[in-house]
Design an enzyme around this catalytic site. Structure first.
Site, PDB file in Angstrom:
ATOM      1  N   GLU A 118       0.899  -1.111  -0.144  1.00  0.00           N
ATOM      2  CA  GLU A 118      -0.194  -0.172   0.131  1.00  0.00           C
ATOM      3  C   GLU A 118       0.906   1.109  -0.121  1.00  0.00           C
ATOM      4  O   GLU A 118       0.783   2.469  -0.314  1.00  0.00           O
ATOM      5  CB  GLU A 118      -1.000   0.058   1.144  1.00  0.00           C
ATOM      6  CG  GLU A 118      -1.789  -1.443   1.453  1.00  0.00           C
ATOM      7  CD  GLU A 118      -2.355  -1.135   2.252  1.00  0.00           C
ATOM      8  OE1 GLU A 118      -3.723  -0.187   1.909  1.00  0.00           O
ATOM      9  OE2 GLU A 118      -2.920  -2.281   3.434  1.00  0.00           O
ATOM     10  N   GLU A 177       6.991   2.013  13.149  1.00  0.00           N
ATOM     11  CA  GLU A 177       5.917   2.351  13.347  1.00  0.00           C
ATOM     12  C   GLU A 177       5.276   3.209  12.325  1.00  0.00           C
ATOM     13  O   GLU A 177       6.107   4.020  12.062  1.00  0.00           O
ATOM     14  CB  GLU A 177       6.062   3.215  14.552  1.00  0.00           C
ATOM     15  CG  GLU A 177       4.894   4.223  15.278  1.00  0.00           C
ATOM     16  CD  GLU A 177       5.654   4.989  16.117  1.00  0.00           C
ATOM     17  OE1 GLU A 177       4.822   5.134  16.919  1.00  0.00           O
ATOM     18  OE2 GLU A 177       6.171   5.543  16.180  1.00  0.00           O
ATOM     19  N   LYS A 185      23.536   5.187  14.394  1.00  0.00           N
ATOM     20  CA  LYS A 185      22.802   6.152  13.343  1.00  0.00           C
ATOM     21  C   LYS A 185      22.248   4.547  12.652  1.00  0.00           C
ATOM     22  O   LYS A 185      22.069   3.492  13.078  1.00  0.00           O
ATOM     23  CB  LYS A 185      24.571   6.382  12.492  1.00  0.00           C
ATOM     24  CG  LYS A 185      24.781   7.724  12.153  1.00  0.00           C
ATOM     25  CD  LYS A 185      25.895   8.028  11.538  1.00  0.00           C
ATOM     26  CE  LYS A 185      24.426   8.478  10.238  1.00  0.00           C
ATOM     27  NZ  LYS A 185      25.831   9.232   9.192  1.00  0.00           N
ATOM     28  N   ALA A 188       1.774   2.714   7.781  1.00  0.00           N
ATOM     29  CA  ALA A 188       0.969   3.721   6.691  1.00  0.00           C
ATOM     30  C   ALA A 188       1.872   5.251   7.154  1.00  0.00           C
ATOM     31  O   ALA A 188       1.860   5.408   8.153  1.00  0.00           O
ATOM     32  CB  ALA A 188       0.398   3.871   7.362  1.00  0.00           C
ATOM     33  N   ARG A 212      10.187   3.123  16.594  1.00  0.00           N
ATOM     34  CA  ARG A 212       9.057   3.913  16.938  1.00  0.00           C
ATOM     35  C   ARG A 212       9.305   5.183  17.786  1.00  0.00           C
ATOM     36  O   ARG A 212      10.281   5.602  17.940  1.00  0.00           O
ATOM     37  CB  ARG A 212       8.136   3.179  17.814  1.00  0.00           C
ATOM     38  CG  ARG A 212       8.416   3.359  19.022  1.00  0.00           C
ATOM     39  CD  ARG A 212       7.701   2.896  19.979  1.00  0.00           C
ATOM     40  NE  ARG A 212       8.851   2.353  21.347  1.00  0.00           N
ATOM     41  CZ  ARG A 212       7.897   1.243  22.213  1.00  0.00           C
ATOM     42  NH1 ARG A 212       7.451   0.496  21.986  1.00  0.00           N
ATOM     43  NH2 ARG A 212       8.664   1.094  23.581  1.00  0.00           N
ATOM     44  N   ARG A 213       8.828   6.242  17.375  1.00  0.00           N
ATOM     45  CA  ARG A 213       9.368   7.693  18.236  1.00  0.00           C
ATOM     46  C   ARG A 213       8.453   7.681  19.280  1.00  0.00           C
ATOM     47  O   ARG A 213       6.823   7.550  19.646  1.00  0.00           O
ATOM     48  CB  ARG A 213       9.142   9.051  17.531  1.00  0.00           C
ATOM     49  CG  ARG A 213       9.228  10.347  18.113  1.00  0.00           C
ATOM     50  CD  ARG A 213       8.759  11.030  17.459  1.00  0.00           C
ATOM     51  NE  ARG A 213       9.525  11.191  15.502  1.00  0.00           N
ATOM     52  CZ  ARG A 213      10.061  11.872  15.551  1.00  0.00           C
ATOM     53  NH1 ARG A 213      11.302  12.440  16.219  1.00  0.00           N
ATOM     54  NH2 ARG A 213      11.064  11.891  13.764  1.00  0.00           N
ATOM     55  N   ASN A 214       9.231   7.898  20.209  1.00  0.00           N
ATOM     56  CA  ASN A 214       8.368   8.394  21.563  1.00  0.00           C
ATOM     57  C   ASN A 214       7.830   8.983  21.564  1.00  0.00           C
ATOM     58  O   ASN A 214       7.972  10.027  21.445  1.00  0.00           O
ATOM     59  CB  ASN A 214       9.558   7.848  22.998  1.00  0.00           C
ATOM     60  CG  ASN A 214       8.848   8.150  24.252  1.00  0.00           C
ATOM     61  OD1 ASN A 214       8.451   8.639  24.522  1.00  0.00           O
ATOM     62  ND2 ASN A 214       9.531   6.652  25.148  1.00  0.00           N
ATOM     63  N   SER A 215       6.722   8.531  22.464  1.00  0.00           N
ATOM     64  CA  SER A 215       5.425  10.095  22.433  1.00  0.00           C
ATOM     65  C   SER A 215       5.901  11.027  23.007  1.00  0.00           C
ATOM     66  O   SER A 215       4.832  12.437  23.197  1.00  0.00           O
ATOM     67  CB  SER A 215       4.322   9.838  22.061  1.00  0.00           C
ATOM     68  OG  SER A 215       3.830   8.544  23.057  1.00  0.00           O
ATOM     69  N   LYS A 256      19.737   9.227  14.464  1.00  0.00           N
ATOM     70  CA  LYS A 256      19.994   8.465  15.488  1.00  0.00           C
ATOM     71  C   LYS A 256      19.016   7.872  16.753  1.00  0.00           C
ATOM     72  O   LYS A 256      18.259   8.443  16.993  1.00  0.00           O
ATOM     73  CB  LYS A 256      20.983   9.174  16.485  1.00  0.00           C
ATOM     74  CG  LYS A 256      21.846  10.107  15.174  1.00  0.00           C
ATOM     75  CD  LYS A 256      22.763  11.266  15.881  1.00  0.00           C
ATOM     76  CE  LYS A 256      24.057  11.883  14.516  1.00  0.00           C
ATOM     77  NZ  LYS A 256      24.166  13.277  15.504  1.00  0.00           N
TER      78      LYS A 256
END
Lengths: 351, 351, 351
Positions: free
Chosen positions: C227, C285, C311, C270, C324-327, C295
């Site tokens: 997709e 994510e 890196k 997505a 993932r990005r820690n929110s 990094k």
């Protein structure tokens, strides 16, 4: 000076009236002498004139110059339309002329189509023509493989076609047709014609990839690589690259009053987004959406902190910016090649 | 009550069997009296009946009411099919009827197509019909400019066409056809018909732009602006705007068990993403993907911290949220117009 | 061994020369004996040979084996072309043959088209064939509903078509045609054929949804759900899922020298993006763009910190990563199922 003479075909629907207009490349920048001659023949400028009077056609042909390339196209088109008059009539197509002399708000379908043609023929750049009222003036049309249809009639046509070999397909139902049904700009690549509306301006050397999109009254100087979306009103200057899925905020929905643009030699990364006008030589990191309200930490190229927090809108039009999100602390940073002091002055000169 | 009577044409392939079904707008919500009459003619409901018995057709016509608009469409369609019987037969097209009385899991190609039609005709909303087994029931079809083809035959057809003037193009190879080959919802704009599957529900006043997409069993209440992707099962309520490239998580792939929806008057920004059901009057910042597992800092409209960390799934269905990523510290924040105390109570009432 | 024999049709334009080539499925992996026979007939390999000499055709047919499925296709195609010789000639279409024996940089339009066919017929995988010079060798073509046209002629054709019932539509203006105009891979679903170029490799069991895209010399092992966008050179291994709007960096624009790939059983969320080659069982994510220069903080599956900053390029090809990005703090984190010690060793073994 908007002075233009356009000759084309209009298609009528019994109920909707004019559905659409196809114009051969118009004559723009016409001089005063020719304009005065035209005004005697096309006595009401700035609206669609149906050319169904042989005398008017003859008068028009009499002042066109066969040795002029622009005129030649109009002469040939009129000749073909005259030859095919009974065919056109049977198809509800009509030879028309428009003499455009005033760039005022729109109230005539033909003039709206003409202005879209003028943009796509590169006679005018985005935001140079008055397109006020365009959404109310243009009718919604079903664009089928058999030509334009009144959307209200499509359901019936669809089921009738099921009893024939003539498959009917609706390509879109929209107020704007596809660019390539009307104008083929020279020296471009368009990977999917469904993604570019009539009224888009594609400068020479523009490549629009499959994920690229260009709305009407928007475009590129060329050469450019367009893999992202150029919203209505947005302009991208030469040698800039819009990465796959990149977004530019338009004024039609959500973008507010700021007109977005991209300068020369910029790179907007894939899946990035732009909510401010950019200067030249700027880079926005892939995946980063910079809105006008984003607050950025500004650093010199040597990493010296110039400001802990500047609104992105304050960076509008500045050159040589690299905007990215620091992946270790989530902060949006703007690196610039300017020395801290001069940059600081730059940032505050509009305060 | 799923009671519906549908009349249409089915196309058969020698090897694959039924390829697809086109239904004229079905009669839904039929009353008990008419239902009982129908049951005597269509003795096996909930499956495709080939109408190749003149007596059955006559009996069906006898109970249809010419003064009823819905019935009139069926009568006209049957008349045309009868007139064109030999043509249809030569083309492997067959007049069919379905009497739908039970909304059970799918096992019949015709019933699957009928349910997709019922959604797109706005007779039922997404998630109101049982579509279990739809992927196993629907055959994969090559949708060409010459109509539907068994995908196994396309390679041969392609090279044969190279020796004729009849260019053959495959538009898609998919279990679902395009909406606009079957149903044209009233009062919509669809900038690219390739992006909407049959079974999509487009409410009146819906505009789907070039980057918009609507899967089957998904849709909009209308009016709406759709420039993002509405996944299977997802519903968008009136006056909400899905920005360019915005993503809504579906249950078919990766989205888990939660059914995503968007309330009224919401704005999902360009390139944003949504992994929770939203209430009314919510905004998600451009470029921000909110998954169910995202942890958000919750603030009142006055900036008072309500909670340092709340899972996005706990905010499901809440109204008046503004969700954005703080660009100075990378944290996702949720601002709400509720006062801190009442908001706090809200957040914990489901704990 | 690139040894292949291809038979097809080429289309010529008076000014541009060869516009495009359609090949029936080529015979690849031909043995030395057959190769030597062929070399006597097709005396100059690795370039397009117009088959307009009856003797050459007869010699070719004499060594083809009717009982061999691959040969049979070529025999049938030659027979049809011979039968339709005068028709083809009138249409500027020409029966051609290519004997490919050396995989060198491109200089012949026919060989370029042949290599694209070989990829899409799954005879070779992306990056296995030498495609050097492909952009300079391939002509830019207007792909219309009436077949390929020299782009310089389209404007004239468009206005001529306005005086007939034969509507002319330009589907694209591009150096690469659509896959499905040439090759129909077995056991795939393609929701929008406009999104896949000839030269794409779609492994069995590949579904490309409406938002999916596959460039030439790129593809999937199958089964896969696509997709997102698979850029030129990118390879996706089996059972991996590219979410809606996901981006993979190509080497053609902006991606630098690294060749991106996705291992088995991966999920790219997505609107995510990938700038490094991934190993197996990895997850990125939704909404997160991982560039080679990002990094990351690396954690073991138990949450033990392995490294404060690595890196992303150092994680190339590693298995079992969840990125993932820690929110809460905006930091990109990489979780891994490896124990901290072994992971630490992994990360530093290439230093």
């Amino acid at each position: 000076m908007v002075n233009s003479l356009a000759i084309g075909l209009g298609t009528k629907d019994k109920k909707l009236g004019w559905l659409e207009f196809f114009f051969v490349e118009p004559c723009s920048g016409i001089d005063d002498k020719f304009l005065n001659q035209l005004k005697k023949i096309i006595t009401i400028p700035n609206q669609t004139l149906s050319l169904n009077d042989d005398k008017v056609i003859a008068n028009l042909l009499a002042i066109l110059d066969k040795t002029n390339d622009q005129h030649k196209k109009l002469i040939d088109f009129i000749a073909q339309a005259t030859k095919k008059a009974s065919y056109l009539s049977a198809k509800n197509r009509q030879l028309v002329a428009i003499l455009l002399t005033d760039d005022v708000a729109l109230s005539d379908v033909g003039v709206a189509y003409l202005k879209l043609h003028l943009l796509s023929y590169r006679h005018f750049k985005p935001n140079e023509l008055n397109l006020t009222n365009i959404f109310s003036v243009l009718p919604n049309v079903a664009w089928s493989n058999k030509g334009p249809i009144n959307p209200a009639n499509v359901a019936d046509e669809l089921w009738k076609a099921r009893f024939t070999d003539d498959a009917l397909f609706i390509r879109s139902i929209d107020k704007f047709p596809r660019l390539t049904d009307y104008v083929i700009p020279a020296n471009v690549r368009i990977a999917n014609s469904a993604r570019i509306r009539l009224g888009a301006y594609l400068g020479s050397g523009t490549t629009v990839m499959h994920e690229g999109f260009i709305n009407f009254n928007a475009g590129t100087q060329g050469p450019n690589m367009v893999e992202g979306r150029i919203s209505a009103g947005v302009w991208v200057d030469e040698n800039s690259d819009l990465g796959g899925g990149a977004s530019t905020m338009g004024r039609l929905s959500g973008g507010g009053d700021i007109l977005i643009s991209v300068g020369k030699n910029c790179l907007i990364g894939a899946n990035a987004g732009l909510g401010i006008p950019l200067g030249d030589n700027c880079i926005i990191e892939s995946g980063l959406y910079v809105t006008a309200g984003s607050k950025l930490k500004v650093l010199s190229k040597d990493g010296v902190i110039v400001s802990e927090s500047v609104k992105a809108s304050q960076l509008s039009g500045k050159d040589n910016l690299l905007i990215r999100r620091n992946s270790l602390n989530g902060q949006i940073e703007c690196l610039t090649t300017l020395a801290p002091a001069s940059l600081n002055a730059e940032l505050h000169k509009n305060n």
